[in-house]
Design an enzyme around this catalytic site. Sequence first.
Site, PDB file in Angstrom:
ATOM      1  CD  GLU A   1      17.796  58.650  41.593  1.00 46.24           C
ATOM      2  OE1 GLU A   1      16.648  58.298  41.875  1.00 46.24           O
ATOM      3  OE2 GLU A   1      18.635  57.871  41.108  1.00 46.24           O
TER       4      GLU A   1
ATOM      5  CG  ASP B   1      20.179  55.578  38.539  1.00 52.40           C
ATOM      6  OD1 ASP B   1      19.026  55.980  38.751  1.00 52.40           O
ATOM      7  OD2 ASP B   1      20.614  54.471  38.937  1.00 52.40           O
TER       8      ASP B   1
END
Length: 642
Positions: free
Chosen positions: A363, A334
Amino acid sequence: MTPKVYSTQEFEAEYTYNGADLGMTWSPEKTFFRLWSPLAQSAKLRLYKSGNIGEKDIIEEINMTKDVCGTWVAEVFGDLNGVYYTFCVVIEGEEREAADPYAKAAGANGCRSMVIDLDSTDPEGWEKDESPWSENKSVTDAVIYELHVRDLSSDESSGIEHKGKFLGVIEEGTKTPGGKPTGIDHIKDLGVTHVHFLPSFDYGSVDETRPDIPQFNWGYDPMNFNIPEGSYATDAENGAVRIREMKQMVQGLHKNGLCAVMDVVYNHVYHTEEFCFNCLVPGYFSREDENWNYSAGSGCGNDTASERSMVRKFIVDSVKYWADEYHIDGFRFDLSGLLDVVTINEVIVEVHKIRPSVIVYCEGWDMPTEVTKPGVELAHQYNSAKMPGSAFFSDTMRDMLYGGAFKKEEKGFAAGKKGLEPLLRDCFLGMPSWCKNPFQSINYVSCHDGLTLFDKLAVSAPEADFGERIRMNKLTAAVYILSQGVPFMQAGEEMLRSKPLPDGSFEHNSYNKPDSVNGIKWNDLEKPEYQKTFDYYKGLIRFRKNHGALRLRNAEEVRSHVTVIDGMEEGLAAFHIWGNINREKAEAIYVIFNANSEEKEIKLPVGRWNVCIDDENSGDEALYHAEGDFKIPPISAVVMVK
Ligand code: CA
């Protein structure tokens, strides 16, 4: 002292501990504890009967002994399995009590750690559990399905007994009232290879002591990085149960030929000051300026200082632990743009020593943050060449196909926006501008963030009727599933998932919304259009899996095997993929995308072609033959082989 001390070479030289025994090490005869807390004047270990922080049920308090590199140790004789504990340190005269940052088990809500005999949590047959993913596969062979544990089973129509639980993920033979397969049977039938779970480590926003009331959160608020989330277990009070049940889930997926990917959120924590690591080593885990103002690039109040030696070690150790103890097959980082390149690369090297088949993707948005040392390179997509072992989400693909993520009304390619053809060509080759290799491009349009694909089409193409939106959805899916790179989808996209609100609009940020918004509505499959869309996705995935030419392994292969057809008119794109990909079968594939709302005629390359995918059907068998002039239906993909 100021936070700057933490990032000096002197501090790191004196206080970097490289051992593998931080936290607790259990044996039947004794348990050994090691805490890293270099500024502590004294440290104690507290043992408790229960995991509930409100209970004054201390068993014993044990003084810890100062040891090397800023660590403190204690050894307690006897079998401590199931005993809860905390560390208590005195820093600048102030007493601070916290859970163990390296805890492997905890009581409800994760405030007290628990000593655990990890072998006792292994489900039957765990020693024989193996990943279905082999080392000789490429990440481009993966098809990833992004799922929230609770969403899979929360709706009544799932027919799943363990609603909202790890165990619900692996219930086989479940059906809708009308007899459509749901849950894991549905996922397996779809043909994806990896199930990517939204945060499943222990997060803070759901009260684990209240399983009686429905609660929902995506879980991007980490409490304990090395412990499964308690609300997904059938019993959150007993720290062993969540561990066993998460292992059972991974085992059940593996038995069904599916891999498990974890969404790991090392870039920030739930509460900056209360986070156990920051409590025991004040502010060390998070980036801050000299006035102790925390850097907050993630928008979550604090950014993790991954460039500090003991934070980097913590992240690397944590990923290794999940891969080793839980047999996790992949990790999605993330907001990796807040972490640094060295950390991500070290994670990959170390996790591959455990299992070389583990996949890693990031990400990698480029975000502002205050790094605490000079020369730190951040792990965002524009540094992808420096992290060749990781893939990155392609916002180029997403924005081109879906329309802008932040502009709800903006159309994407399939909804008829013109001028996107050059971007589509780059994306189809798996190499948008920031990416030099197809194995580094995660090709997607929808994930948990933003509107679902079908809702986005409703908002961005209100003039289109239901049937036209389904055509747009299928064309969109065909583009990203057949592109070079790694296809990724939000669970339910294959059955026109929607997150409707009572006022007729659609939720774009459902992180804490009820099951009525988030849960997968399985009974939709009983409607023909939804079932047909599922069948179409399934056919696209089958075609991809059966044609190695769509899963090329590097830029060189793409350049030598894929030809972009020049001179196409607006809204059209075509590609000729040449065979002799000797992993599977030699062949030629011709792919055409038509985003125009009318039929278009093109001239096919010479020869007799077998059409396998058109506007209605998809799969690996020939639907009919085509030769010479060919009419492509409006808003559709056509794929043929020779
Ligand atoms: Ca929790």
